[in-house]
Design an enzyme around this catalytic site. Structure first.
Site, PDB file in Angstrom:
ATOM      1  N   GLU A 323       1.395  -1.375   0.214  1.00 28.51           N
ATOM      2  CA  GLU A 323      -0.092  -0.259  -0.316  1.00 28.51           C
ATOM      3  C   GLU A 323       0.948   0.893  -0.001  1.00 28.51           C
ATOM      4  OE1 GLU A 323      -4.218  -1.418   1.757  1.00 28.51           O
ATOM      5  OE2 GLU A 323      -2.254  -1.069   3.342  1.00 28.51           O
TER       6      GLU A 323
HETATM    7  C1  ACM Z   1      -2.250  -5.027   4.131  1.00 25.37           C
HETATM    8  O1  ACM Z   1      -2.957  -5.645   4.681  1.00 25.37           O
HETATM    9  N1  ACM Z   1      -1.840  -3.961   3.857  1.00 25.37           N
HETATM   10  C2  ACM Z   1      -1.310  -6.170   4.046  1.00 25.37           C
END
Ligand code: ACM
Length: 680
Positions: A323
């Site tokens: 992310e």
């Molecule tokens: C995640 O849940 N961002 C690995």
């Protein structure tokens, strides 16, 4: 009479049919509540009755983990049975419990180390043998699970078990960053993991909202990035020893280059924009990310990773990688010109560059890197283990690209999904089912993930347990062990056991409800048993959540899955299928009478309190139950059904299925089934 049952060749249904027949016919012994189900089990006759004066012998290699497992076994057995037991030793041929460990285990527990064991229970006691201490640890847990109350006291049925896990990596991620998880929480989580034979604690230790380990090389990481909540290196060593004693590896995760704001509070020069930075208090994906273009970033990471790989002895080191929104990279002219001059066309290319540099550092310290599935790009070095979370496809894709892989997609405990959903999610399902047997070996197993945005130290046990026991079984037991009703039956018993071990999934929620309605606890529990928190990430409608927001309302005080609602639904299924007994029907009726009356009973507690927001759902429970009772009566005398009645009731029930005050009323769909049955 002896049955030989090769569990891997039988479905769990037939297995338990055989077991209950065995129990009823040959010896009315205790029920079998093994979880995870062992690989191979041969049922004997008779039982071993737990008695005072129980003795233990240890033979073979002298591994301190064996002795401490044996001592814990005696303590737990004593606690579980209420029989005062002491750690008394005897010679192997005389001991009640004879334990043999063949060889010394690895100094640092290794992936794939032999975890098998053989357990024989006879009328005089038990013999447990295993190649390593890990098998001894697992076998003792099996023996504890076999002991149950019966007419002659606490006893274990005679049995021969040969057990070995299906996957070598059976993990649980604990996020100590979003909400701080004190030492005692981590320790009791490890206790629970040991009880269901899980063997990896994935310790998520750095985030936007907190940096949770003492760094002596870079003290501003924990001093400025933690709000005072971090594990000292001594505490980490204590946890590592605690985990090792229980057959559990600990893999640290230091998430980078994103999810890293807490690092930047003390060291803003690591980030891709000047700062200053503060520890994040909200939830979400944020812009700050490490600067992949500066050599100083890698110098820092080299020193830091050097320190942490020394502190954490496990072979694997998780670098995160998830992310990154790239906004800071887009906004920096210096980073943009670096990308041009290095032929990095996209932010993904830039992240791949960063990952490759960090992977080299991790490898320099003789560790194997693990990264979330965003790191899977064609140039990713092959020894990086890919951790699949965004979807299951990346797992098979990673293997096709030559990587080992782990599955967490489908095992996110924070989504508040029912246990069966996790249980039926198989690391070798989906695309992975099409891989060759050789390729499938590259799938190491999986991890349940306890992300902690919406859990506190107070209620975290209730989010992890008992659902993680179902995931533990998926990762340990044969692929064919997938009977959901059997799993739920056993999980309920295991859950009670975990509570006696010191886990707090029931007791903490009980106290939270007591706090909400001290004088109306029964009525609150009646409502609470019928609801679940809304699913996924939708708990943000009415309330704004952040690191300091209290998690003290009804959605926090109920388990993610209502076992009562599930049982009610099963009974209704039988009524609708006309297979219900009189007792089933009476139970459904009594239950709905209780619900119908409940709103009036709970009303005083709903006024001017934290429960005021639950007035509507409490009213709905009573209203739905009133309809359900009418439906039940009409099912008994179909001639009394007015025209259009069922349609009207369905229309009234339908809106009750929507989330209210972050709760779902789980008994509405089964009541709708009753209504629909009336109209048939
Ligand atoms: C995640 O849940 N961002 C690995």
């Amino acid at each position: 009479m002896r049955f030989f049952v090769l569990l891997c060749m039988l479905s769990a249904t037939s297995l338990f049919a055989i077991q209950s027949l065995t129990a009823n016919a040959a010896h009315p012994g205790p029920p079998w509540n093994l979880m995870p189900v062992p690989a191979k089990l041969e049922s004997g006759s008779g039982q071993w009755i737990v008695q005072q004066g129980l003795t233990i012998s240890l033979s073979g290699v002298d591994d301190p983990r064996v002795r401490s497992a044996a001592q814990r076994f005696v303590d737990h057995l004593s606690h579980q049975t209420g029989i005062p037991l002491h750690y008394l030793t005897a010679e192997p041929d005389k001991a009640t419990i004879a334990i043999r460990c063949e060889r010394a285990g690895e100094k640092v527990q290794k992936l794939g180390e032999d975890e098998s064991y053989k357990l024989d229970v006879t009328e005089t006691g038990a013999k447990l043998s295993a190649p390593t201490a890990l098998g001894v640890i697992h076998g003792l847990q099996t023996l504890l699970q076999l002991v149950a109350p019966g007419p002659q006291g606490f006893a274990a049925p005679a049995v021969h078990i040969e057990d070995v896990p299906r996957f070598p990596w059976r993990g649980l991620l604990l996020d100590s960053c979003r909400h701080w998880m004190p030492m005692e929480v981590v320790k009791r989580t490890l206790d629970g993991m040991e009880a269901v034979k899980m063997n990896v604690l994935h310790f998520h230790l750095s985030e936007n909202q907190g940096f949770r380990v003492e760094s002596r090389k870079f003290p501003k990481l924990h001093e400025m990035g933690s709000g005072g909540h971090y594990y000292s290196q001594e505490q980490i060593k204590e946890l590592l020893a605690y985990a090792r004693d229980r057959g559990i590896r600990v893999m640290p995760e230091f998430d980078m280059p994103g999810h890293a704001t807490a690092w930047f509070v003390g060291y803003p020069e690591l980030a891709s924009a000047p700062g200053p930075y503060e520890v994040e208090t909200k939830w979400g994906v944020f812009d700050p990310a490490m600067d992949p273009t500066k050599e100083s970033t890698y110098k820092f990471l080299d020193k830091f990773i050097g320190e942490m790989t020394e502190l954490f002895p496990d072979e694997f080191f998780h670098l995160g990688g998830d992310e990154v929104n790239g906004k800071q990279w887009n906004g920096s002219s210096q980073i943009q010109s670096f990308m041009k001059s290095h032929n990095l066309n996209t932010n993904e290319d830039l992240q791949t560059y960063f990952t490759q540099r960090v992977v080299k550092i991790i490898q320099k310290y003789k560790k194997t890197p693990v990264g979330w599935d965003e790191v899977l790009t064609p140039d990713l070095p092959k020894d990086v283990v890919v951790h699949s979370w965004r979807g299951p496809e990346s797992e098979a894709k990673a293997v096709q690209d030559g990587h080992r892989a782990l599955l967490s997609n489908g095992y996110y405990l924070d989504l508040a999904e029912p246990a069966d959903k996790h249980y039926l999610n198989d690391p070798l399902g989906g695309d992975a089912a099409k891989l060759s047997p050789e390729q499938q070996k590259m799938i190491l197993g999986g991890e349940a993930c306890m992300w902690s945005e919406m859990v506190s130290a107070e209620n975290v046990d209730s989010r992890i347990w008992p659902r993680t026991a179902a995931i533990a079984e998926r990762l340990w037991s044969s692929v064919d062990v997938r009977d959901v009703d059997s799993m739920y039956n056993r999980m309920e018993v295991v859950s009670e056991r975990l509570e006696t071990l010191g886990l707090t999934q029931h007791s903490a929620l009980h106290s939270m409800k007591e706090r909400l309605a001290p004088q109306h606890l029964y009525a609150l529990r009646t409502l609470a048993n019928t609801v679940e928190p809304v699913k996924g990430y939708s708990r943000s409608g009415t309330h704004k959540y952040s690191t300091d927001a209290p998690l003290n309302r009804l959605p926090d005080a109920v388990p993610p899955e209502s076992i009562e609602a599930r049982k009610f639904a099963r009974l209704v299924d039988r009524i609708v299928a006309r297979t219900a007994s009189e007792a089933d029907i009476a139970l459904v009726r009594d239950t709905m009478i209780d619900w119908k009356l409940n709103h009036d009973r709970l009303s005083p507690a709903l006024q001017n309190s934290l429960l005021t927001e639950d007035i509507a759902i409490s009213q709905n429970l009573s209203a739905a139950a009133t309809i359900g009772l009418q439906a039940l009566d009409m099912l008994g005398s179909p001639s009394s059904v007015p025209t259009g009645w069922a349609d009207q009731q369905m229309a009234q029930l339908e809106p009750m299925k929507k989330g209210q005050a972050e709760l779902l009323l789980m008994v509405v769909p089964p009541i709708q089934k009753l209504v629909q049955a009336v109209s048939k």
